[in-house]
Scaffold this motif. Structure first.
Motif, PDB file in Angstrom:
ATOM      1  N   ASP A 244       0.801  -1.218   0.000  1.00 46.73           N
ATOM      2  CA  ASP A 244       0.000   0.000   0.000  1.00 46.73           C
ATOM      3  C   ASP A 244       0.833   1.266   0.000  1.00 46.73           C
ATOM      4  O   ASP A 244       0.339   2.332  -0.359  1.00 46.73           O
ATOM      5  CB  ASP A 244      -0.938   0.004   1.211  1.00 46.73           C
ATOM      6  N   THR A 245       2.091   1.193   0.440  1.00 45.63           N
ATOM      7  CA  THR A 245       2.939   2.385   0.451  1.00 45.63           C
ATOM      8  C   THR A 245       3.946   2.380  -0.694  1.00 45.63           C
ATOM      9  O   THR A 245       4.887   3.155  -0.686  1.00 45.63           O
ATOM     10  CB  THR A 245       3.694   2.511   1.796  1.00 45.63           C
ATOM     11  N   ASP A 246       3.737   1.536  -1.685  1.00 44.64           N
ATOM     12  CA  ASP A 246       4.590   1.520  -2.869  1.00 44.64           C
ATOM     13  C   ASP A 246       4.043   2.534  -3.867  1.00 44.64           C
ATOM     14  O   ASP A 246       2.925   2.387  -4.358  1.00 44.64           O
ATOM     15  CB  ASP A 246       4.593   0.115  -3.483  1.00 44.64           C
ATOM     16  N   PRO A 247       4.805   3.600  -4.187  1.00 45.79           N
ATOM     17  CA  PRO A 247       4.287   4.600  -5.130  1.00 45.79           C
ATOM     18  C   PRO A 247       3.891   4.012  -6.483  1.00 45.79           C
ATOM     19  O   PRO A 247       3.002   4.536  -7.145  1.00 45.79           O
ATOM     20  CB  PRO A 247       5.469   5.575  -5.273  1.00 45.79           C
ATOM     21  N   ALA A 248       4.538   2.937  -6.896  1.00 46.51           N
ATOM     22  CA  ALA A 248       4.176   2.325  -8.180  1.00 46.51           C
ATOM     23  C   ALA A 248       2.774   1.736  -8.152  1.00 46.51           C
ATOM     24  O   ALA A 248       2.151   1.553  -9.203  1.00 46.51           O
ATOM     25  CB  ALA A 248       5.191   1.239  -8.543  1.00 46.51           C
ATOM     26  N   LEU A 249       2.267   1.424  -6.953  1.00 50.16           N
ATOM     27  CA  LEU A 249       0.934   0.856  -6.804  1.00 50.16           C
ATOM     28  C   LEU A 249      -0.072   1.889  -6.299  1.00 50.16           C
ATOM     29  O   LEU A 249      -1.165   1.528  -5.867  1.00 50.16           O
ATOM     30  CB  LEU A 249       0.978  -0.338  -5.832  1.00 50.16           C
ATOM     31  N   ALA A 250       0.299   3.175  -6.368  1.00 49.43           N
ATOM     32  CA  ALA A 250      -0.544   4.217  -5.783  1.00 49.43           C
ATOM     33  C   ALA A 250      -1.936   4.240  -6.410  1.00 49.43           C
ATOM     34  O   ALA A 250      -2.944   4.336  -5.702  1.00 49.43           O
ATOM     35  CB  ALA A 250       0.126   5.583  -5.939  1.00 49.43           C
ATOM     36  N   ASP A 251      -2.033   4.153  -7.740  1.00 45.48           N
ATOM     37  CA  ASP A 251      -3.351   4.196  -8.384  1.00 45.48           C
ATOM     38  C   ASP A 251      -4.227   3.040  -7.905  1.00 45.48           C
ATOM     39  O   ASP A 251      -5.429   3.205  -7.695  1.00 45.48           O
ATOM     40  CB  ASP A 251      -3.196   4.135  -9.905  1.00 45.48           C
ATOM     41  N   LEU A 252      -3.619   1.871  -7.743  1.00 46.74           N
ATOM     42  CA  LEU A 252      -4.357   0.709  -7.246  1.00 46.74           C
ATOM     43  C   LEU A 252      -4.816   0.941  -5.812  1.00 46.74           C
ATOM     44  O   LEU A 252      -5.973   0.697  -5.462  1.00 46.74           O
ATOM     45  CB  LEU A 252      -3.480  -0.539  -7.331  1.00 46.74           C
ATOM     46  N   SER A 253      -3.909   1.423  -4.959  1.00 48.23           N
ATOM     47  CA  SER A 253      -4.242   1.630  -3.546  1.00 48.23           C
ATOM     48  C   SER A 253      -5.295   2.716  -3.368  1.00 48.23           C
ATOM     49  O   SER A 253      -6.186   2.600  -2.519  1.00 48.23           O
ATOM     50  CB  SER A 253      -2.966   1.987  -2.770  1.00 48.23           C
ATOM     51  N   PHE A 254      -5.214   3.784  -4.156  1.00 47.75           N
ATOM     52  CA  PHE A 254      -6.226   4.831  -4.072  1.00 47.75           C
ATOM     53  C   PHE A 254      -7.592   4.300  -4.499  1.00 47.75           C
ATOM     54  O   PHE A 254      -8.613   4.591  -3.884  1.00 47.75           O
ATOM     55  CB  PHE A 254      -5.846   6.023  -4.955  1.00 47.75           C
ATOM     56  N   SER A 255      -7.620   3.500  -5.565  1.00 48.29           N
ATOM     57  CA  SER A 255      -8.898   3.029  -6.097  1.00 48.29           C
ATOM     58  C   SER A 255      -9.574   2.048  -5.148  1.00 48.29           C
ATOM     59  O   SER A 255     -10.800   1.980  -5.080  1.00 48.29           O
ATOM     60  CB  SER A 255      -8.702   2.377  -7.473  1.00 48.29           C
ATOM     61  N   THR A 256      -8.792   1.258  -4.408  1.00 49.26           N
ATOM     62  CA  THR A 256      -9.378   0.304  -3.478  1.00 49.26           C
ATOM     63  C   THR A 256      -9.757   0.952  -2.147  1.00 49.26           C
ATOM     64  O   THR A 256     -10.475   0.350  -1.353  1.00 49.26           O
ATOM     65  CB  THR A 256      -8.402  -0.855  -3.194  1.00 49.26           C
ATOM     66  N   GLY A 257      -9.259   2.143  -1.884  1.00 47.64           N
ATOM     67  CA  GLY A 257      -9.543   2.813  -0.625  1.00 47.64           C
ATOM     68  C   GLY A 257      -8.630   2.404   0.501  1.00 47.64           C
ATOM     69  O   GLY A 257      -8.827   2.826   1.638  1.00 47.64           O
ATOM     70  N   ARG A 258      -7.610   1.578   0.219  1.00 51.76           N
ATOM     71  CA  ARG A 258      -6.692   1.174   1.289  1.00 51.76           C
ATOM     72  C   ARG A 258      -5.725   2.296   1.651  1.00 51.76           C
ATOM     73  O   ARG A 258      -5.076   2.236   2.689  1.00 51.76           O
ATOM     74  CB  ARG A 258      -5.899  -0.069   0.865  1.00 51.76           C
TER      75      ARG A 258
END
Length: 374
Positions: A244-258
């Motif tokens: 969840d704190t990986d900037p490369a996965l930011a779009d995924l984490s934002f979209s899931t609400g985590r």
């Protein structure tokens, strides 16, 4: 009056959690991999299996290929195992006693979820000893570098081109164009790839919990099994925190609400982060993730000093970790919070419904209980 960071930032917060966002993230990554003709990075490149401060003996075994390899033979459907240095060829695993005899203290790399499921069923059919309990615990964990499910980690680390099934190990062989002969050498190639990359303190934190967790495998008591359940929760939280704190996965984490996205303004002592909502009480410690122009991906553990509503959202004030954030930077504040090294919190805030979830409601997996209590 709390300063509104949006006044000077000139940036727009990402929208509310999007149930379709995760699917779009994966589709876009797989389409990019297909255009390039090979798997592409999904996470920020880090070594998922090695770290200078982690067990050097285990790292040596992994980098030298000194591991047991397990797969399902495509033609016959037999569960097969290759041991390092064996001259008689792969074994057919058809007796639970073979697990205890041959998979006692080596790292085990398992091709895919099918082989993992077959190995779990075989192990539970016997009377679990230390090696069997270690395997059962490792297979239950979302991350392990001692009981490695190759497709599980590869799918976290890379996007596979569209049209290839990430759950099937042969798809990864095809995607990377590995030419090694024999399933054992192909699995070694997968492990070598997962060892590549710079070390990560986030990965090290997960490794430390894993070592404690799997050390319980030698103890056949109900108390050890329940402690394993506690540590399994901690390891799962730390693994999700890494993602969840990986900037490369930011779009995924934002979209899931985590992850709650926020826009930053800073002074010498405090950061003010504008976000749409806040679920943390004052005094909590949260993990902040961001990308700095000079140093790249960075993380910081920060105490939340206060949270105040404004017409545009909630302004969260946190201590300035002095990491050189620029005005208007977009950061992610991840949940769950950061806890002590092996501590289990009495409550853990989950994103779903923003309701506290009691540790008394925790479900200890059946195979974990079996691993410790039989």
């Amino acid at each position: 009056m709390v300063e509104d960071p949006s006044a000077d930032a000139g940036a727009v917060l990402p929208g509310a959690p999007d149930p379709q966002g995760a699917g779009r993230f994966e589709e876009a990554g797989r389409a990019r991999a297909e255009r390039q003709g090979h798997p592409v990075d999904r996470m920020t490149p880090v070594s998922l299996l090695t770290h200078p401060k982690a067990s050097s003996r285990l790292a040596d075994n992994l980098t030298r290929g000194n591991m047991a390899s397990v797969w399902v033979e495509p033609r016959t459907g037999a569960l097969r195992c290759a041991l390092p240095g064996a001259t008689a060829g792969p074994l057919t695993l058809d007796d639970p006693a073979l697990v205890e005899t041959h998979l006692s203290d080596l790292p085990v790399v398992i091709a895919d979820e099918l082989a993992a499921s077959r190995l779990r069923e075989l192990t539970l059919a016997g009377s679990p000893g230390p090696a069997s309990r270690r395997l059962l615990l490792g297979l239950t964990m979302p991350y392990s570098r001692q009981v490695i499910v190759a497709t599980r980690l590869l799918a976290h680390r890379f996007h596979l081109p569209a049209g290839l099934d990430p759950l099937v190990f042969e798809s990864w062989v095809q995607g990377f164009g590995w030419q090694a002969s024999g399933r054992r050498n192909l699995l070694r190639a997968a492990v070598s790839l997962l060892c590549e990359g710079p070390p990560s303190m986030q990965v090290l934190a997960v490794m430390h919990v894993e070592e404690r967790l799997l050390s319980l495998a030698a103890t056949s008591s109900l108390e050890a099994a329940l402690r394993a359940g506690d540590l399994l929760d901690v390891l799962t939280e730390r693994w999700h925190l890494l993602l969840d704190t990986d900037p490369a996965l930011a779009d995924l984490s934002f979209s899931t609400g985590r992850v709650v996205p926020g826009i930053v303004t800073a002074d010498d002592h405090e950061l003010h982060v504008l976000a749409e909502s806040c679920v943390w009480p004052a005094g909590e410690v949260v993990m902040m993730s961001f990308t700095d122009a000079e140093s790249g991906a960075r993380h910081a553990s920060v105490p939340l000093l206060r949270a105040e509503p404004t017409p545009d959202g909630v302004v969260m004030t946190i201590a300035n970790p002095r990491v050189g954030l620029t005005e208007g930077a977009l950061v992610g504040l991840a949940n769950p919070p950061v806890h002590g090294k092996f501590a289990l919190p009495s409550t853990v805030y989950r994103w779903a419904g923003e309701q506290p979830w009691s540790d008394q409601q925790r479900h200890v997996p059946v195979d974990v209980l079996l691993a410790g209590a039989l």
